[in-house]
Structure formats: structure tokens, C-alpha cells
Enzyme design. Structure first.
Site, PDB file in Angstrom:
ATOM      1  N   GLU A 150       0.827  -1.227   0.000  1.00 55.67           N
ATOM      2  CA  GLU A 150       0.000   0.000   0.000  1.00 55.67           C
ATOM      3  C   GLU A 150       0.855   1.269   0.000  1.00 55.67           C
ATOM      4  OE1 GLU A 150      -2.791  -0.410   3.245  1.00 55.67           O
ATOM      5  OE2 GLU A 150      -4.099  -1.722   2.060  1.00 55.67           O
ATOM      6  N   GLU A 308      -6.767  -7.767  -0.996  1.00 57.49           N
ATOM      7  CA  GLU A 308      -7.310  -7.728   0.365  1.00 57.49           C
ATOM      8  C   GLU A 308      -8.768  -7.300   0.318  1.00 57.49           C
ATOM      9  OE1 GLU A 308      -5.319  -5.169   3.135  1.00 57.49           O
ATOM     10  OE2 GLU A 308      -3.314  -5.830   2.558  1.00 57.49           O
TER      11      GLU A 308
END
Ligand SMILES: [Zn+2]
Length: 672
Positions: A150, A308
Site C-alpha cells: 500500500e 485484500e
């Protein structure tokens, strides 16, 4: 290179066995087998374990994790783990710590906390990636490489200031060119030496936060620089992985519509796209769908990985509601419908401590397999196993494109005037939602797209026009297609300098309008707009349009511009240009978009069922799959528009016969 080839949809997610004694691993694998979990993302936050001191590497535990996965016939998405620094690194090399927007040099803490320009960070991170690749290339469990985690956030330290100046010299060559681009004669800003240039933050050009800048050109370039600086970190790790492992696909997990990074600049460097889906609370289903389609658009429509999602709840928000029974399954099939070729969770087992201990997990603190969440995860695992490879590699045959442009997003939201209340994602989503709810498949694409294959191009709030986009859009209309744009489009060039022309600037010939003035009002001011029989509401910005070849389609109903056009249509070549001069409500946007789609016969067969989402994928062998997703908590009663077989139930449906979807139900119809 594309996503890894697998015989079925990879199913599983983030697994952190290093947090647990090995007997717990036995429980994990027993439960994974029960839930048909075959793919584990490991090593995301293990740097302080794998390198406990500057010159000391210890892969004992990671070896055991991968060997155990292989022994259990599970595959591993192996992270390089460089998103969270070990404490010794920050202590030994303080320049790895970021300096924030307020100019504060941070000390050790949290994650996503490294300076992208720090030589020490680059050296240690690439050394770690290199060691991992050397050790695990060819490991039987290795399926994909997952660099960092991320990526995001900006640094304003002196190293970044120096790197920014170098980046600017490469971009502009001369200070004259830079001064011209940034329009620095305004407020006496002409630079005479590169060292005079400061990163734009609270200490320099900004006030009231990151969106309030005196010089949009500087701030835009810092967004672009930050994108490139973090991309440089990714590329450095990818390069050393490639040196040891030429074949295993490499990705990093994105965050969908994430403003800080222009993912289109990253896309060519990924082997496949992947992303983490945590939709805002109460977002309509088209919100995550838009993000899925944006991620699919990164690699020219190739499938992506859902890296995710939570099986039940998040922890990072003030209030973290549960996913209701059935919502996880629906969200997973929605991702697959939009091009996901993997369905992974964060996380496998709930952390015992720290800030994610209440984040949802497949296995909770009690380690049970008789919870509602575990049962839903396991049932979904069974369904995905049964689905096999039916959806893998399938592409979306969209004839509608939606342009998505980080530069326009940034420029619109850092602009002083006409309104701070216009939010790029909200306007773009309104047009996307209208097209999707009308049953059109939509490709969400960068402005550099070759639009030849599309009948409809939607370009809402396209504030910035770059390169030859004007010519490409005009070509769409010339050969019979339809191009739509809206208020606050065609306003600035790539440096955020206003076009010396009537708005919408380069788009004006295609739209056949001249925008003479624009009025911005607070959100409680509603302007009625008449569209045929529909009276809808408009807010925020009202452009006053003089038709220059276009015909009015809708008109304002109040104020001194009552009766003037709010929506226009312009015959251009064999096609049309549509201009929407104000922020219409959703019924208004739907009215416009459905008219455009109808012109090209793109309204879907279930367009009158607002809760039923449809999405098409075409498998590599040509098999056409139609996903039907019922977002309502009650059954959807449809009439089948074709003869097909539902891959999830094996049941055949006949053209014209009743077709019922359960509450939150999904069908994957293989069209005969
Ligand atoms: Zn820095």
C-alpha cells in the site's frame, strides 16, 4: 508478463504465522484446508524478524512458513516486507524517517513511514528484496512477488527537496520553462536558481492543508514527483528480484481510487495489478465496482487480483460495522465479475495485539471454525473450487469508456474557485453509476487511451486536457460515437494554466458550446433543471452556456439564467458531443446517460431492475459469462433474456422463463 497461471481462483490472504508459536500454525492449516484456502500472502510485515540487525539476516522462520505452505499444497504470494521499518534502521539512519506536511521530522513509529529519497532506505530495502529473491526464487510454494505494501504518503525532507529539484530539471530543462509553466510572475515568484525551489507544504505555499496552495503548478508537480519517487522504490526492488527470478510475476497492492498516487504512471511497471478493497461505509455497490474497473483498466483490461478485503469488519474507522450475512459472498463475486482473478482477505488470523486486533479475520481470537464468518468463508471457498478456471483470464467486452485522470482530480481539488465542494470522485462516480445501473459494461481508462473500440466515451469533470486528447475524442464522434463531458472540463493545460479560449477550451468545437460565465452556490441552493418530462435538481456549479452549434436538451429553471441550456447535444460528424453544464442529481445524470446508451443500443436486458447489477466477461475460449448480482435484501424476479446455464448451481435457464435471484444472490450465467 501477466498474473500467475493457476487452475482456479487463488483464495486466501494475508497470513502472519510469525506472530504465533508453531502449534498455532497446525490449527491454521487444518482450518485452511476446511475453507479451501490455497493462497497465503506472507512476509508483509516481517522485516524486523528477517533482519534483526544491520548485518544480520535470519530466514529461519520464513523458511519454515514457506516450506510448510508447500507441504500443505498451498501457494505463497511473498512480500518483500519493506513497508514497515525495523526500529534499528530508523535509529541508525534517521534520514529514513519522513518529514511531514507541517515540516516535522518524524521519529520511529507506525508503518508507511519511510522517505522515498533516503539512500539508506533504498539500500536496505533493495538488499532485503535481493536476499529474498535469491533465497526463494524457484521455491515450490512461490506464486507471485508482492513488493512493499500500500505505497502512499509524501515526504518533505531536505533529501526530497533535492530530489524534487532534480526531477524538475529533468522535466523542464531550464528555469525559464519552469517559470513559464508555474506562472511565477504572479506574486513575484520568478526563480533564478534551482536551489530556491521548496517543496510545497504548510511551511511554504500552502495554508489550510494540502488542497490550499498559492501555486497549483508547484503542488501538481509535487504530486507527480511523489508518485515517481515511490515508483522508484518499487522499481529498485523489482530490478533486484528480476536479477534472481526472471519468471515469477511481480505486483504491489494498490488502493483503488487513491488520490495521492497516479497509478496510471505505475501501471506499465506491474506484471499484474492488485488492490485492497475497503469501500467507504454506506457506499453504493457501484463505488467498489468503479474501483475494480479502474484497477482492470491499469493493464489494458487484463484481470487483476483482489489482494485484500475484510471477511467481516474493518478496525481503522471510528465505527466499524459488520458485513451482513451474504455480503462477503456478494462482494467477492462482484470483484470477480469486474475482472478479479484472485479473492484474498486481510487477514487469516486476527492479530492478538496492536491496532488491528479487532480487524476482521477468517480465524478469530478463539480459533474457532464454527463462527458465522468462518462458515461463510468456507462455503465461498467450496463455490470457488467448484467454479474452477471458468472465469480465469476472461476479459470485459465494454463498449463504453469512462476517462479517469489523476491530473484532473488533483487540479480540480486544489483549485481556488469556483467551488471547493465539487469532488472529482463523486462526479465521476455519478456518471459511472448511471451507465452501470443501465446495464452497460464500462472500461475505466486513462486519458492516453486509444478510444477506437468504444461507442461511448464519458469524460466528466475532465479539468485538464493534455496531448492529443482533443483529436482522439473528436475522432470518436466523427465516426459515429458519443462523447460526454461536463462542467469544469477543458479548463487548464498540463501545467494548470487556463486555456486562453472560451471554456470548455479544446473540447469546445466537439461540444458546440461556449461557456460564458459560471456561478457557484452553497449546497443548499437547488437549481431545477428540466430534462424532457423529468425535473431534476442541480447544485454547486452552474455554467452559463451559449450554444454554438449544439441544441439545448435541458434548461435551467431559476435565477437570471432561467431558460438557458444546462444540457446540450451537438451533432459532430456521424456522432454527438453532449455537454452537461452543472452538477445534476443522480436521476438527472441517469436520464442523460441512458439517452446516450440507448443511441448505441447499450442498455442492458435488466436495466429496469435497479438493484440487479450485471457484468459480462468473455473467457479465453470465447465463452460468454454474464454475472447477475442482486444487491437487494429481497429476491429479484427477472425474466431470462437468453438461454444459459448458471455455473454456481448447474441449473439451466430458458430464454423468456422466470429467473429469480436470492436476496444478495449471484448467478454466473454461461450464455449458450
Ligand atoms: Zn524525504
Amino acid at each position: 508478463m501477466t498474473a500467475p497461471r493457476t487452475p482456479k481462483i487463488p483464495y486466501g490472504g494475508d497470513h502472519n504465522p510469525e506472530q504465533w508459536p508453531e502449534p498455532v500454525w497446525d490449527d491454521d492449516h487444518r482450518l485452511f484446508t476446511r475453507a479451501r484456502i490455497d493462497t497465503l500472502t506472507v512476509g508483509v510485515f516481517s522485516w524486523s524478524l528477517t533482519q534483526p540487525a544491520p548485518g544480520t539476516y535470519d530466514f529461519t522462520i520464513l523458511d519454515r512458513i514457506l516450506d510448510r505452505a508447500a507441504a500443505e499444497n498451498r501457494q505463497v504470494c511473498l512480500a518483500t516486507g519493506t513497508a514497515a521499518l525495523p526500529p534499528w534502521l530508523a535509529k541508525r539512519h534517521p534520514d529514513v524517517n519522513r518529514t511531514d506536511f507541517e515540516g516535522r521530522r518524524h521519529r520511529y513509529g507506525q508503518r508507511h513511514n519511510f522517505c522515498p529519497s533516503s539512500p539508506a532506505y533504498r539500500e536496505y530495502a533493495t538488499a532485503m528484496a535481493s536476499r529474498l529473491a535469491e533465497r526463494y526464487a524457484g521455491h515450490p510454494a512461490l506464486l507471485a512477488w508482492h513488493i512493499n505494501n500500500e505505497y502512499g504518503g509524501a515526504c518533505y525532507c531536505d533529501l526530497c527537496a533535492e530530489a524534487f529539484r532534480e526531477w524538475l530539471q529533468n522535466r523542464y530543462g531550464t528555469l525559464d520553462a519552469l517559470n513559464d509553466a508555474w506562472w511565477t510572475t504572479f506574486w513575484s515568484h520568478r526563480y533564478t536558481d534551482w536551489v530556491e525551489i521548496e517543496p510545497p507544504n504548510a511551511l511554504t505555499e500552502h495554508w489550510r492543508g494540502p488542497d490550499h496552495t498559492a501555486f497549483q503548478g508547484i503542488t501538481l508537480d509535487y504530486f507527480r514527483f511523489t508518485t515517481d519517487a515511490l515508483l522508484g522504490c518499487f522499481l529498485a526492488e523489482k530490478e533486484v528480484i528480476r536479477a534472481h527470478d526472471p519468471d515469477t510475476p511481480v505486483t504491489t497492492n494498490f488502493m483503488g481510487m487513491f488520490r495521492p498516487l497516479d497509478y496510471h504512471r505505475w501501471a506499465p511497471h506491474l506484471d499484474f495489478a492488485s488492490w485492497d478493497s475497503y469501500p467507504p461505509l454506506d457506499a453504493p455497490p457501484t463505488w467498489p465496482a468503479l474501483a475494480h474497473d479502474l484497477m482492470r483498466g491499469l493493464k489494458d483490461g487484463a484481470p487483476f487480483w483482489l489482494m485484500e478485503q475484510t471477511p467481516s469488519t474493518t478496525a481503522c474507522r471510528d465505527v466499524n460495522p459488520l458485513r451482513r450475512p451474504g455480503e462477503l459472498r456478494l462482494a467477492t463475486f462482484q470483484a470477480i465479475a469486474h475482472g478479479a482473478d484472485a479473492a484474498l482477505y486481510f487477514q487469516m488470523r486476527a492479530s492478538r495485539g496492536a491496532c488491528e486486533k479487532y480487524h476482521g479475520a477468517v480465524i478469530g481470537h478463539a480459533g474457532r471454525d464454527d463462527t458465522r464468518v468462518f462458515r461463510e468463508v468456507a462455503e465461498l471457498g467450496r463455490e470457488l473450487e467448484a467454479l474452477g478456471d471458468a472465469t480465469l483470464g476472461a476479459r470485459t467486452p465494454a463498449r463504453t469508456a469512462l476517462l479517469f485522470d489523476w491530473d484532473s482530480w488533483w487540479a480540480l481539488e486544489i483549485s481556488d474557485g469556483p467551488s471547493r465542494l465539487v469532488k472529482y470522485q463523486e462526479v465521476v462516480h455519478a456518471y459511472y453509476r448511471a451507465a452501470r445501473e443501465a446495464g452497460a459494461d464500462v472500461d475505466v481508462v486513462p486519458v492516453t487511451v486509444d478510444p477506437t473500440g468504444y461507442d461511448v466515451v464519458l469524460a466528466p469533470v475532465l479539468h485538464m486536457i493534455k496531448g492529443d486528447l482533443r483529436e482522439r475524442l473528436e475522432a470518436v464522434a466523427a465516426r459515429g460515437g458519443t462523447v460526454l463531458t461536463t462542467f469544469l472540463s477543458g479548463r487548464v493545460d498540463e501545467h494548470d494554466r487556463a486555456f486562453l479560449a472560451d471554456a470548455p477550451g479544446p473540447l469546445a468545437p466537439l461540444m458546440g458550446v461556449r461557456v460564458d460565465e459560471w456561478d457557484a452556490r452553497p449546497p443548499q441552493v437547488v437549481q431545477p433543471v428540466q430534462l424532457g418530462e423529468l425535473t431534476c435538481e442541480a447544485r454547486l456549479v452552474f455554467e452559463i452556456v451559449l450554444p454554438r452549434g449544439a441544441e439545448p436538451v435541458g434548461t435551467y429553471g431559476a435565477d437570471f439564467y432561467a431558460g438557458t441550456p444546462a444540457v446540450t447535444r451537438h451533432a459532430y460528424g456521424q456522432g454527438e458531443g453532449w455537454y452537461v453544464a452543472t452538477d445534476l442529481d443522480q436521476p438527472g445524470v441517469a436520464w442523460v446517460v441512458r439517452r446516450i446508451l440507448a443511441r448505441h443500443d447499450l442498455l442492458g436486458p435488466y436495466a429496469d431492475h435497479p438493484a440487479v447489477e450485471t457484468a459480462t466477461r468473455v473467457a479465453p475460449d470465447g465463452t460468454r459469462l454474464l454475472f447477475l448480482l442482486n444487491h437487494a435484501p429481497e429476491p429479484a424476479r427477472l425474466t431470462a433474456h437468453t438461454t444459459a446455464t448458471d455455473l454456481l448451481t448447474g441449473k439451466r435457464v430458458e430464454d423468456g422463463e422466470p429467473l429469480t435471484l436470492d436476496p444478495l444472490g449471484t448467478a454466473v450465467l454461461r450464455i449458450q
